[in-house]
Design an enzyme around this catalytic site. Structure first.
Site, PDB file in Angstrom:
ATOM      1  CD  GLU A 106      -2.619  -1.254   2.595  1.00  0.00           C
ATOM      2  OE1 GLU A 106      -3.831  -1.461   2.570  1.00  0.00           O
ATOM      3  OE2 GLU A 106      -1.972  -1.158   3.646  1.00  0.00           O
ATOM      4  CB  CYS A 119       3.075   7.123   3.453  1.00  0.00           C
ATOM      5  SG  CYS A 119       3.493   5.807   4.589  1.00  0.00           S
ATOM      6  CB  CYS A 126       7.071  -5.779   8.222  1.00  0.00           C
ATOM      7  SG  CYS A 126       8.435  -5.032   9.164  1.00  0.00           S
ATOM      8  CB  CYS A 130       6.264  -3.900  16.008  1.00  0.00           C
ATOM      9  SG  CYS A 130       7.988  -3.534  15.575  1.00  0.00           S
ATOM     10  CB  CYS A 133       2.973  -2.669  13.510  1.00  0.00           C
ATOM     11  SG  CYS A 133       3.111  -2.400  11.730  1.00  0.00           S
ATOM     12  CB  CYS A 357       0.640   4.622  12.184  1.00  0.00           C
ATOM     13  SG  CYS A 357       1.235   6.242  11.938  1.00  0.00           S
TER      14      CYS A 357
END
Ligand code: SAH
Length: 368
Positions: A106, A119, A126, A130, A133, A357
């Site tokens: 995205e 962004c 990933c 975390c 996230c 975020c």
């Protein structure tokens, strides 16, 4: 049941070669290999990086007979738009892209009165894990190529130039590597993308390096390597806790590089580049938003070339965590300020389209 034979096309291991992966010299060599004059590489590059076109019909300065082949060979489409969502009256636009192998990433375009920030993602998924996230929950699919990263910016630049974003024709001024992925875990492709972003045409997009922010969980050797690149991009460090005990859980790579080591790398980065480092800190209710933690953070950052971006947590689906109470957020800001540390609470543009975020890891940096 009858047996069925299905033809499965061999999976291409890598995205197709694209001119955005190549330096100018490499592009000229590639064009020469195709039997064309090397200067055609400059013309093609200008179409891509200045006019944002990949349509052979529009490339009237190239011989008609060569256009299709040059475009197929050096400007294959790398991203297919799957879905586009806008909010803020069209000023925020999130695009879900499919890559050649079906991987999804995205990007978000955010238009402000004085700038346009994009962004971008640097990996599909990933591997940093975390827990707060959304991207971290799914794990890493693969690294993106330089051209795949750059193409997100070019797509935004094209939409702006074509007056498709409210506010009149415009340009991309800022890029933040805060979409999917850990940019410093895909170091080579990300540096290539940064080079394409900052190099003037025909080599690249000619966006000021001062407008580029690379955000990291804190991969110390890669931070030092980045400092030595001679690219004055802003470094953002996702700290989220000033103490190792908590950071070990919020940013698991902290078990490898501790808070003190990450911050030392950040100060080395600031010393080499003379750029103010951003500290990202997602405020999570009753987890990392205590005044004593603000105090500890303030003591760690006091007197340094630094700016703190507090990000109200954007809860991910099913998460037990939520954003801090407004009064706790205010107290956190005051405590930090009492140490003379510059701090802003980040705008949460795009939250209603899951473009903030976490769902998208969209974010806006301070202006450098
Ligand atoms: N991997 C890089 C860049 C991607 S995330 C990094 O970690 O820095 C961009 C920023 O969004 C990081 O600071 C990240 O910690 C933060 N973030 C991720 N999920 C979030 C959430 N749910 N709420 C608020 N911030 C979040």
């Amino acid at each position: 049941m009858s047996a069925q034979l299905t033809f499965v096309a061999p999976r291409r291991a890598k995205p197709s070669r694209h001119l955005a992966d190549l330096s100018m010299a490499e592009r000229r060599a590639a064009v020469a290999e195709l039997g064309e004059k090397p200067f055609r590489a400059d013309q093609l590059s200008r179409h891509y990086f200045e006019r944002f076109t990949t349509d052979p019909e529009q490339m009237t300065d190239l011989p008609a007979a060569s256009r299709d082949r040059l475009v197929t060979q050096l400007m294959p489409g790398l991203l297919t738009s799957v879905r586009e969502i806008t909010c803020d009256g069209g000023m925020t636009r999130k695009t879900l892209w499919r890559l050649f192998d079906g991987a999804l990433v995205e990007s978000v375009l955010m238009r402000y009165p004085d700038r346009v920030t994009m962004c971008v993602s640097s990996q599909a998924g990933c591997g940093m894990n975390c827990p707060f996230c959304a991207t971290g929950q799914a794990g890493l699919t693969r690294n993106m190529s330089t051209a795949e990263i750059v193409e997100q910016v070019v797509a935004g630049a094209r939409a702006l130039a074509a007056d498709e974003v409210p506010g009149g024709p415009g340009r991309v001024s800022n890029i933040v590597f805060m979409g999917m992925g850990e940019p410093l875990a895909n170091y080579k492709a990300v540096i290539g993308a940064v080079r394409r972003i900052v190099e003037p045409a025909p080599a690249g997009l000619g966006i000021s390096a001062r407008g580029v922010t690379v955000s990291t969980v804190g991969l110390v050797p890669a931070i030092d390597k980045l400092a030595a690149e001679g690219l004055p991009v802003t470094l953002a460090v996702s700290l989220h806790a000033p103490d190792d005990e908590l950071r070990d859980t919020l940013v698991p790579v902290n078990t490898r590089w501790k808070v003190a080591e990450v911050l030392d790398a950040a100060w080395r980065y600031a010393a080499v580049t003379k750029r103010r480092v951003s500290i990202e800190y997602a405020l999570i209710k009753d987890i990392n938003d205590q005044e004593w933690r603000a105090d500890l953070l303030g003591r760690l950052l006091k007197g340094k070339l630094v700016h703190v971006n507090l990000i109200p947590l954007n809860p991910t689906p099913g998460s037990k965590w939520t954003a801090s109470r407004p009064e706790d957020e205010r107290a956190f800001v005051r405590r930090l300020e009492s140490h003379g540390v510059a701090v802003t609470v980040r705008d949460t543009r795009g939250r209603e389209i899951d473009g903030a975020c976490g769902q998208l890891a969209a974010a806006t940096p301070e202006q450098g």
